[in-house]
Scaffold this motif. Sequence first.
Motif, PDB file in Angstrom:
ATOM      1  N   CYS A  96      14.569 -20.098   4.692  1.00 13.74           N
ATOM      2  CA  CYS A  96      14.063 -19.448   3.163  1.00 13.74           C
ATOM      3  C   CYS A  96      14.156 -20.749   2.139  1.00 13.74           C
ATOM      4  O   CYS A  96      13.851 -20.461   1.039  1.00 13.74           O
ATOM      5  CB  CYS A  96      14.843 -18.497   2.711  1.00 13.74           C
ATOM      6  N   GLY A  97      14.950 -21.859   2.758  1.00 15.49           N
ATOM      7  CA  GLY A  97      14.988 -22.856   1.757  1.00 15.49           C
ATOM      8  C   GLY A  97      16.483 -23.023   1.162  1.00 15.49           C
ATOM      9  O   GLY A  97      17.392 -22.381   1.524  1.00 15.49           O
ATOM     10  N   LEU A  98      16.844 -23.721   0.273  1.00 12.71           N
ATOM     11  CA  LEU A  98      17.792 -24.155  -0.318  1.00 12.71           C
ATOM     12  C   LEU A  98      17.900 -23.643  -1.915  1.00 12.71           C
ATOM     13  O   LEU A  98      16.789 -23.948  -2.555  1.00 12.71           O
ATOM     14  CB  LEU A  98      18.422 -25.469  -0.509  1.00 12.71           C
ATOM     15  N   TRP A  99      18.905 -23.014  -2.499  1.00 12.41           N
ATOM     16  CA  TRP A  99      18.792 -22.469  -3.763  1.00 12.41           C
ATOM     17  C   TRP A  99      20.070 -23.157  -4.556  1.00 12.41           C
ATOM     18  O   TRP A  99      21.150 -23.532  -4.164  1.00 12.41           O
ATOM     19  CB  TRP A  99      19.191 -20.809  -3.604  1.00 12.41           C
ATOM     20  N   PRO A 100      19.631 -23.697  -5.854  1.00 13.98           N
ATOM     21  CA  PRO A 100      20.634 -24.289  -6.693  1.00 13.98           C
ATOM     22  C   PRO A 100      21.775 -23.451  -6.927  1.00 13.98           C
ATOM     23  O   PRO A 100      21.670 -22.042  -7.241  1.00 13.98           O
ATOM     24  CB  PRO A 100      19.712 -24.541  -7.802  1.00 13.98           C
ATOM     25  N   LYS A 101      23.162 -24.016  -7.018  1.00 15.07           N
ATOM     26  CA  LYS A 101      24.108 -23.193  -7.253  1.00 15.07           C
ATOM     27  C   LYS A 101      24.309 -23.089  -8.994  1.00 15.07           C
ATOM     28  O   LYS A 101      23.469 -23.884  -9.761  1.00 15.07           O
ATOM     29  CB  LYS A 101      25.292 -24.084  -6.780  1.00 15.07           C
ATOM     30  N   GLY A 102      25.083 -22.291  -9.328  1.00 15.09           N
ATOM     31  CA  GLY A 102      25.207 -21.972 -10.775  1.00 15.09           C
ATOM     32  C   GLY A 102      25.049 -20.518 -11.003  1.00 15.09           C
ATOM     33  O   GLY A 102      24.172 -19.882 -10.237  1.00 15.09           O
ATOM     34  N   ASP A 103      26.005 -19.778 -11.742  1.00 17.01           N
ATOM     35  CA  ASP A 103      25.695 -18.521 -12.203  1.00 17.01           C
ATOM     36  C   ASP A 103      25.104 -18.230 -13.579  1.00 17.01           C
ATOM     37  O   ASP A 103      25.251 -18.885 -14.751  1.00 17.01           O
ATOM     38  CB  ASP A 103      27.317 -18.123 -12.344  1.00 17.01           C
ATOM     39  N   VAL A 104      24.475 -17.242 -13.666  1.00 17.89           N
ATOM     40  CA  VAL A 104      24.225 -16.532 -14.913  1.00 17.89           C
ATOM     41  C   VAL A 104      25.272 -15.656 -15.164  1.00 17.89           C
ATOM     42  O   VAL A 104      25.374 -14.563 -14.202  1.00 17.89           O
ATOM     43  CB  VAL A 104      22.548 -15.972 -14.982  1.00 17.89           C
ATOM     44  N   VAL A 105      25.762 -15.564 -16.317  1.00 19.65           N
ATOM     45  CA  VAL A 105      26.673 -14.473 -16.829  1.00 19.65           C
ATOM     46  C   VAL A 105      26.029 -13.670 -17.685  1.00 19.65           C
ATOM     47  O   VAL A 105      25.253 -14.161 -18.922  1.00 19.65           O
ATOM     48  CB  VAL A 105      27.850 -15.118 -17.368  1.00 19.65           C
ATOM     49  N   LEU A 106      25.589 -12.487 -17.506  1.00 16.79           N
ATOM     50  CA  LEU A 106      24.817 -11.480 -18.204  1.00 16.79           C
ATOM     51  C   LEU A 106      25.555 -10.488 -18.949  1.00 16.79           C
ATOM     52  O   LEU A 106      26.515  -9.896 -18.067  1.00 16.79           O
ATOM     53  CB  LEU A 106      23.529 -10.784 -17.407  1.00 16.79           C
ATOM     54  N   THR A 107      25.867 -10.314 -20.335  1.00 16.37           N
ATOM     55  CA  THR A 107      26.548  -9.558 -20.831  1.00 16.37           C
ATOM     56  C   THR A 107      25.909  -8.521 -21.563  1.00 16.37           C
ATOM     57  O   THR A 107      24.984  -8.754 -22.347  1.00 16.37           O
ATOM     58  CB  THR A 107      27.614 -10.201 -22.035  1.00 16.37           C
ATOM     59  N   ASP A 108      26.187  -7.224 -21.329  1.00 19.08           N
ATOM     60  CA  ASP A 108      25.745  -6.137 -22.184  1.00 19.08           C
ATOM     61  C   ASP A 108      26.567  -5.936 -23.449  1.00 19.08           C
ATOM     62  O   ASP A 108      27.818  -5.660 -23.352  1.00 19.08           O
ATOM     63  CB  ASP A 108      25.795  -4.763 -21.288  1.00 19.08           C
ATOM     64  N   ARG A 109      26.185  -6.324 -24.484  1.00 25.18           N
ATOM     65  CA  ARG A 109      26.818  -6.379 -25.900  1.00 25.18           C
ATOM     66  C   ARG A 109      27.419  -5.020 -26.373  1.00 25.18           C
ATOM     67  O   ARG A 109      28.443  -4.834 -27.107  1.00 25.18           O
ATOM     68  CB  ARG A 109      26.297  -7.028 -26.859  1.00 25.18           C
ATOM     69  N   THR A 110      26.690  -3.909 -25.778  1.00 24.61           N
ATOM     70  CA  THR A 110      27.135  -2.633 -26.273  1.00 24.61           C
ATOM     71  C   THR A 110      28.272  -2.106 -25.500  1.00 24.61           C
ATOM     72  O   THR A 110      29.001  -1.523 -26.151  1.00 24.61           O
ATOM     73  CB  THR A 110      25.696  -1.733 -25.641  1.00 24.61           C
ATOM     74  N   THR A 111      28.491  -2.398 -24.102  1.00 22.22           N
ATOM     75  CA  THR A 111      29.631  -1.910 -23.505  1.00 22.22           C
ATOM     76  C   THR A 111      30.723  -3.108 -23.099  1.00 22.22           C
ATOM     77  O   THR A 111      31.843  -2.749 -22.663  1.00 22.22           O
ATOM     78  CB  THR A 111      29.344  -1.433 -22.060  1.00 22.22           C
ATOM     79  N   GLY A 112      30.122  -4.380 -23.221  1.00 20.92           N
ATOM     80  CA  GLY A 112      30.965  -5.463 -22.784  1.00 20.92           C
ATOM     81  C   GLY A 112      31.134  -5.680 -21.491  1.00 20.92           C
ATOM     82  O   GLY A 112      31.562  -6.683 -20.797  1.00 20.92           O
ATOM     83  N   ARG A 113      30.085  -5.012 -20.686  1.00 23.29           N
ATOM     84  CA  ARG A 113      30.135  -5.131 -19.286  1.00 23.29           C
ATOM     85  C   ARG A 113      29.441  -6.400 -18.855  1.00 23.29           C
ATOM     86  O   ARG A 113      28.309  -6.630 -19.748  1.00 23.29           O
ATOM     87  CB  ARG A 113      29.500  -3.975 -18.715  1.00 23.29           C
ATOM     88  N   VAL A 114      30.055  -7.151 -17.872  1.00 25.32           N
ATOM     89  CA  VAL A 114      29.540  -8.436 -17.451  1.00 25.32           C
ATOM     90  C   VAL A 114      28.791  -8.403 -16.065  1.00 25.32           C
ATOM     91  O   VAL A 114      29.617  -8.046 -15.068  1.00 25.32           O
ATOM     92  CB  VAL A 114      30.584  -9.749 -17.516  1.00 25.32           C
ATOM     93  N   TYR A 115      27.592  -8.756 -15.820  1.00 27.27           N
ATOM     94  CA  TYR A 115      27.142  -8.946 -14.700  1.00 27.27           C
ATOM     95  C   TYR A 115      26.820 -10.616 -14.229  1.00 27.27           C
ATOM     96  O   TYR A 115      26.584 -11.340 -15.119  1.00 27.27           O
ATOM     97  CB  TYR A 115      25.749  -8.487 -14.617  1.00 27.27           C
TER      98      TYR A 115
END
Length: 157
Positions: A96-115
């Motif tokens: 399937c190929g190669l995928w660049p490394k690196g994280d997206v940190v998605l924050t729900d500001r209502t709950t503080g939950r991080v994905y």
Amino acid sequence: MKNLPQERRIVERMAPGVLCLEGFLGTDPRSLSEIVETDRRTLEKLGLDCPSLARRLEQIHEVAVANLERPVTVGPELEAAHLSAMGRIPCPWGGCGLWPKGDVVLTDRTTGRVYRFTALSIHLIGQHGFFQGRGHRYRLEPDEIARVLGLGKDGSR
């Protein structure tokens, strides 16, 4: 997954230390096919499919990468930041190929939950219906991430 020898090879590549230090399955005792099927059914109940969810994650990823590690608003009460990393990682399905490394940190500001998710995470969801195993730091629970993104039958957060 219909082809058990193929599934066995994929699971072997998902083991910790093969393609990445942590592997892909976390502490999940379920088979790969059970993980994929359970998550597919969860999205189906919401009126969604894996490619549509992956497209929204890809949009967020693109905005976050373009913002050069600075947090950026990506939806009502949602903030994303891309944390760069060197290198690329292959898909455990192979070919399937190669995928660049690196994280997206998605924050729900209502709950503080991080994905957290990566370019490979988006590919795994969109092409293979795989949200990673429970207990893995990149595991996105399909119903929860759909709700946070405002996707699904009612589209509410």
